[in-house]
Design a protein around this motif. Structure first.
Motif, PDB file in Angstrom:
ATOM      1  N   PRO A 195     -15.076 -11.206   5.320  1.00  0.00           N
ATOM      2  CA  PRO A 195     -17.087 -12.044   4.853  1.00  0.00           C
ATOM      3  C   PRO A 195     -16.865 -10.288   3.792  1.00  0.00           C
ATOM      4  CG  PRO A 195     -17.070 -12.488   6.571  1.00  0.00           C
ATOM      5  CD  PRO A 195     -15.954 -11.521   6.834  1.00  0.00           C
ATOM      6  N   TRP A 196     -16.933  -9.265   4.535  1.00  0.00           N
ATOM      7  CA  TRP A 196     -17.462  -7.953   3.261  1.00  0.00           C
ATOM      8  C   TRP A 196     -16.864  -7.528   2.306  1.00  0.00           C
ATOM      9  CZ3 TRP A 196     -15.145  -3.302   1.708  1.00  0.00           C
ATOM     10  CH2 TRP A 196     -16.127  -3.069   1.862  1.00  0.00           C
ATOM     11  N   VAL A 197     -14.663  -7.940   3.274  1.00  0.00           N
ATOM     12  CA  VAL A 197     -13.811  -7.808   1.852  1.00  0.00           C
ATOM     13  C   VAL A 197     -14.093  -8.412   1.322  1.00  0.00           C
ATOM     14  CG1 VAL A 197     -11.418  -7.716   1.890  1.00  0.00           C
ATOM     15  CG2 VAL A 197     -12.660  -6.707   4.239  1.00  0.00           C
ATOM     16  N   ALA A 198     -13.811  -9.595   1.386  1.00  0.00           N
ATOM     17  CA  ALA A 198     -14.241 -11.191   0.729  1.00  0.00           C
ATOM     18  C   ALA A 198     -15.537 -10.333  -1.039  1.00  0.00           C
ATOM     19  CB  ALA A 198     -14.634 -12.250   1.105  1.00  0.00           C
ATOM     20  N   GLY A 199     -16.250 -10.169  -0.033  1.00  0.00           N
ATOM     21  CA  GLY A 199     -17.022  -9.820  -1.299  1.00  0.00           C
ATOM     22  C   GLY A 199     -16.961  -8.758  -2.136  1.00  0.00           C
ATOM     23  N   PHE A 200     -16.097  -7.821  -1.526  1.00  0.00           N
ATOM     24  CA  PHE A 200     -15.464  -6.607  -2.485  1.00  0.00           C
ATOM     25  C   PHE A 200     -14.828  -6.956  -3.351  1.00  0.00           C
ATOM     26  CE2 PHE A 200     -12.111  -3.310  -3.496  1.00  0.00           C
ATOM     27  CZ  PHE A 200     -12.747  -2.647  -3.864  1.00  0.00           C
TER      28      PHE A 200
END
Length: 252
Positions: free
Chosen positions: A140-145
Motif C-alpha cells: 500500500p505504501w509503495v502503491a502510493g509512491f
C-alpha cells in the motif's frame, strides 16, 4: 534545501492524528476516490523526490481523487481545512527528516493474525496474489509512491540507470505485470532476498533517500534568464523611441 522550512509546519503527526487523517480522507465526497493514510504517505515521498519542485495546488487534488478530479464546490470547508492541514504537516515533516537526517519513518501496516487486509469482494482480482508476505505489508505504501510517479512522470522518465535501479527496489513490492518486471523482481529476490519486514522497510527508505539525492540538483536548479539585448540604464534613453529617459518611461 527543504521545500517547507517552517519549523512549526514540520512538526510530525502523532499516531492519533494519523488515525484522524485516515478517517478524514475516508469522508471525501463520492464519487471521488481518495488515498488512505498509508498510500498518502508513499505518495508524499514520491512527490518530494521528483526532479521538479511541485507546488501543493498541483499534487493535492490527486490525494482526494486518483484521477485528480476537483472537490465539489459545496465541500465542507472545516473538513477540507483540517484534512489539508494534516497533509501539509506530514509533507513538511517528511521533507525536513529527509533533508536533515537522510531518514524518515514510513507509515507501514504490519499484518498479523489480529490485523489482516480487507477481504477482496468475490469476482475481483486480489492485488496481493503472488506477493511475498513482506511485500504485502509494504505494497500500500509503495502503491502510493507509484501513484505520484504516474501523476507526475518526470521521475520515471529520467534517463538515469541509478534512478531506475532505486525505483526497482521500491516497485519490487508491487505485483509484477510484464515479463520484464517479473525478471527484475526475480533478480532482486536472488541478489537481495527479503528477510524481515524491518530490513525491507529500511531498504525502501534508503531507496527513497537515493532518489532524493539523485534528483536534488535538478529539483532546485535555478534557471538563468538570458537577455537578448544589453541592460538599459535608468538614465539612458528608453528603447521604445519616446525620447524620454528609461526611468520616466517603460522603466517607471
Amino acid at each position: 534545501m527543504p521545500q517547507n522550512p517552517t519549523a512549526a509546519n514540520a512538526r510530525d503527526l502523532t499516531d492519533a492524528e494519523f488515525a484522524d487523517l485516515d478517517e478524514l480522507l475516508q469522508q471525501t465526497p463520492e464519487p471521488l476516490t481518495p488515498c488512505d493514510a498509508v498510500m498518502l504517505d508513499g505518495y508524499l515521498c514520491g512527490i518530494l523526490v521528483q526532479p521538479v519542485l511541485l507546488q501543493p495546488d498541483a499534487w493535492l487534488p490527486h490525494i482526494f481523487d486518483f484521477e485528480g478530479e476537483p472537490l465539489p464546490d459545496d465541500v465542507d470547508v472545516a473538513w477540507l481545512e483540517r484534512t489539508t492541514a494534516l497533509i501539509m504537516r506530514r509533507h513538511a515533516a517528511l521533507n525536513r527528516a529527509m533533508e536533515e537526517d537522510g531518514w524518515f519513518d514510513p507509515l507501514v501496516l504490519e499484518f498479523d493474525e489480529e490485523h489482516q487486509p480487507e477481504p477482496i469482494p468475490e469476482g475481483q482480482p486480489d492485488p496481493m496474489a503472488g506477493l511475498h508476505p513482506i511485500s504485502q505489508s509494504l505494497m500500500p505504501w509503495v502503491a502510493g509512491f507509484q501513484h505520484a510517479t504516474i501523476c507526475f512522470p518526470d521521475l520515471v522518465e529520467l534517463p538515469d540507470d541509478a534512478v531506475m535501479a532505486a525505483l526497482a527496489r521500491l516497485f519490487r513490492h508491487l505485483p509484477a505485470e510484464t515479463d520484464e518486471e517479473k525478471e527484475v523482481v526475480a533478480t532482486l529476490d536472488r541478489e537481495q532476498p527479503l528477510t524481515t519486514l524491518e530490513d525491507a522497510i529500511e531498504e525502501i527508505v534508503l531507496a527513497v533517500a537515493d532518489l532524493q539525492d539523485l534528483t536534488r540538483e535538478q529539483r532546485y536548479k535555478v534557471e538563468t534568464v538570458k537577455r537578448d539585448a544589453p541592460k538599459v540604464g535608468r538614465n539612458d534613453p528608453c528603447p521604445c523611441g519616446s525620447g524620454k529617459k528609461f526611468k520616466h518611461c517603460h522603466g517607471a
